[in-house]
Design a protein around this motif. Structure first.
Motif, PDB file in Angstrom:
ATOM      1  N   ARG A 191       1.906 -20.137  82.128  1.00 39.22           N
ATOM      2  CA  ARG A 191       1.639 -20.790  83.431  1.00 39.22           C
ATOM      3  C   ARG A 191       0.534 -21.823  83.286  1.00 39.22           C
ATOM      4  O   ARG A 191       0.622 -22.934  83.824  1.00 39.22           O
ATOM      5  CB  ARG A 191       1.249 -19.753  84.489  1.00 39.22           C
ATOM      6  CG  ARG A 191       2.387 -18.850  84.934  1.00 39.22           C
ATOM      7  CD  ARG A 191       2.127 -18.234  86.296  1.00 39.22           C
ATOM      8  NE  ARG A 191       0.906 -17.435  86.324  1.00 39.22           N
ATOM      9  CZ  ARG A 191       0.377 -16.903  87.417  1.00 39.22           C
ATOM     10  NH1 ARG A 191       0.969 -17.081  88.593  1.00 39.22           N
ATOM     11  NH2 ARG A 191      -0.729 -16.183  87.363  1.00 39.22           N
ATOM     12  N   ASP A 240      -3.180 -15.026  80.707  1.00 39.00           N
ATOM     13  CA  ASP A 240      -2.811 -16.192  81.508  1.00 39.00           C
ATOM     14  C   ASP A 240      -3.697 -16.285  82.751  1.00 39.00           C
ATOM     15  O   ASP A 240      -4.419 -15.350  83.098  1.00 39.00           O
ATOM     16  CB  ASP A 240      -1.345 -16.104  81.909  1.00 39.00           C
ATOM     17  CG  ASP A 240      -0.706 -17.483  82.098  1.00 39.00           C
ATOM     18  OD1 ASP A 240      -1.443 -18.487  82.129  1.00 39.00           O
ATOM     19  OD2 ASP A 240       0.532 -17.550  82.199  1.00 39.00           O
ATOM     20  N   PHE A 294      -4.921 -20.015  89.211  1.00 42.20           N
ATOM     21  CA  PHE A 294      -3.630 -20.670  89.416  1.00 42.20           C
ATOM     22  C   PHE A 294      -3.653 -21.550  90.660  1.00 42.20           C
ATOM     23  O   PHE A 294      -3.241 -22.721  90.610  1.00 42.20           O
ATOM     24  CB  PHE A 294      -2.516 -19.628  89.532  1.00 42.20           C
ATOM     25  CG  PHE A 294      -1.168 -20.226  89.849  1.00 42.20           C
ATOM     26  CD1 PHE A 294      -0.416 -20.824  88.852  1.00 42.20           C
ATOM     27  CD2 PHE A 294      -0.668 -20.213  91.153  1.00 42.20           C
ATOM     28  CE1 PHE A 294       0.822 -21.399  89.141  1.00 42.20           C
ATOM     29  CE2 PHE A 294       0.558 -20.783  91.448  1.00 42.20           C
ATOM     30  CZ  PHE A 294       1.308 -21.369  90.439  1.00 42.20           C
TER      31      PHE A 294
END
Length: 493
Positions: free
Chosen positions: A371, A446, A452
């Motif tokens: 990601r 991640d 994110f």
């Protein structure tokens, strides 16, 4: 007419929240401090939104104007206002402040209150720079921004943070002293500190040239232009991630904005006379600094040099004196705020995990952080100027404007697209692609939900501006047209 002081709210809400955060004090209240800081940054952003929704795009006049006496003895006023040249930078500053507060949420565990307060206060001061219509008020805000950034680098920076902080402070402070002399001279000539009054001053070419050079020293250091750029890589490398983001996304724009608000309209004849020098310095930044970026082994230093090259595009756009060039330069400034901020956040994500910025310490990151790799790819491509990203729009406008000005200048400027792709993609390939390079990379996790969404919001901004730049160009058009008409009128006749 809306009489609510929106500009004062945009300036003082983050500053007051910063003071409140300092009052909350020690690290035992860290979670409260973070929550209050986030609330302050979001309220500051909300305060700027009516500036865009209520902005009249058809006029170049100042809007949301506030004026009250400040230092009556020297006719200095607390005078604020924005036009198409400044409104987007107010919004960008408030937006980036929210991102930086979120970015430091888990990473900063020592002196949390002081860290968050520094960014909130810095945000208010930078918005003050973009809103000030009084020369003395502008100078106070402009210089005051040094203090929080000096603290941010000096306290939360890397091993050589003290050296980097001193170098940053001394370069920018010494550059600004001549500006103060120029401001005082303009005050003596006009009897006022009003920047708009200074735009109409009939000055001789000698006076204009002297004033232009005095402003140039301060603004060139802040941009930074070649050859006074050497403080920037040191400051970026040693600054914490949030410091690098604000430095690249906003603080570099203060110098470029100074050219638009001071150098071009106050000294138009000198601007034309010295445009060859400015274009030359800009092209050196674009070409030479691009080559310097190619040989960097430190990710932060590479992106820092790329910032110098991209800001060279901005100063080039200003001094080719056409609509496409100036509007492209402003678009490039806003775009660079999103892209450079995102690049430094991506490097910060990696640094938080491995505590290394060396390209050689990575390899195969895509295998463990897919990601992250996808988001990092988007920002790297935007840094290259890929079409449909914001990085393309500003550079394309400036190149079109440069072609109208001089074909060979445009040819030299386009080299940044090749060099930008070379150093950006070369870094990305070595860090992200290939087999997992070592056990450290194999153990990477991640991005979490906070990281994110922090990067996703910037990704949306980069794509939105690349696909639909019209809201930006529409807002700036009337003010840019007015500026160019003003600059084209000689004050010598």
């Amino acid at each position: 007419m809306n009489t609510f002081p929106l500009l004062s709210a945009a300036i003082w809400i983050p500053i007051l929240f910063g003071i409140a955060v300092l009052a909350l004090g020690n690290d035992r209240n860290a979670n409260v401090v973070r929550s209050v800081s986030l609330a302050g940054s979001i309220l500051g952003l909300i305060a700027t939104l009516p500036l865009f929704t209520g902005f009249d795009r058809s006029t170049a006049a100042m809007q949301f104007v506030e004026k009250s006496p400040w230092i009556a003895r020297v006719s200095a006023n607390y005078h604020l206002g924005i036009d198409g040249l400044s409104v987007w930078f107010v919004l960008l500053t408030a937006f980036i402040t929210v991102v930086v507060v979120v970015a430091g949420w888990k990473v900063i565990e020592d002196k949390v209150a002081q860290y968050m307060a520094s960014f909130l206060i810095l945000s208010g001061l930078m918005i003050g720079v973009f809103c000030a219509l009084d020369g003395l008020l502008f100078y106070v805000f402009f210089e005051a921004t040094l203090i929080p950034m000096y603290v941010i680098i000096g306290v939360w920076g890397g091993p050589n943070r003290v050296y980097a902080a001193f170098k940053f402070f001394l370069y920018t402070l010494l550059g600004s002293l001549l500006t103060l002399v120029a401001l005082i001279y303009l005050y003596l000539q006009s009897g006022s500190f009003s920047i708009l009054d200074w735009h109409e001053l009939p000055l001789s070419l000698t006076e204009q040239t002297t004033i232009f050079l005095a402003f140039l020293i301060a603004f060139a250091v802040k941009v930074p232009m070649w050859p006074v750029h050497t403080w920037l890589p040191d400051a970026h490398v040693e600054a914490p991630t949030g410091g690098s983001v604000v430095l690249a996304a906003i603080m570099l724009k203060l110098g470029a904005y100074g050219f638009l608000r001071f150098s071009l309209p106050i000294a138009p004849d000198a601007s034309h006379e010295l445009s060859g020098m400015m274009i030359g310095l800009s092209l050196i930044a674009v070409v030479y600094i691009g080559l310097v970026a190619l040989v960097q082994t430190d990710m932060k230093k590479l992106v820092a040099y790329s910032s110098v090259a991209h800001m060279g595009f901005v100063t080039l756009g200003f001094f080719i004196f056409n609509q496409l060039g100036v509007q492209g330069a402003i678009v490039q400034m806003i775009s660079h705020g999103f892209i450079s901020g995102a690049m430094f956040l991506c490097i910060g994500v990696l640094y938080d995990r491995l505590h290394s910025r060396r390209i050689a310490d990575y390899g195969g990151v895509v295998n463990t952080m897919p990601r992250f790799a996808a988001l990092f790819m988007l920002f790297t491509m935007a840094n290259c100027g890929l079409p449909a990203t914001s990085g393309f729009v500003g550079e394309f406008f400036v190149i079109l404007g440069a072609v109208k000005y001089n074909f060979w200048v445009a040819m030299a400027a386009t080299s940044t697209l090749i060099l930008g792709a070379a150093y950006s993609l070369w870094m990305y390939k070595r860090v992200v692609f290939g087999a997992v390079a070592n056990d450290n990379v194999a153990g990477l996790k991640d991005v979490d939900s906070r990281e994110f969404w922090m990067l996703a919001v910037l990704a949306i901004a980069v794509l939105w501006m690349g696909i639909q730049p019209k809201p930006v160009t529409d807002v700036t058009e009337a003010s840019v047209t007015h500026l160019l008409e003003h600059v084209s009128k000689s004050k010598l006749h």
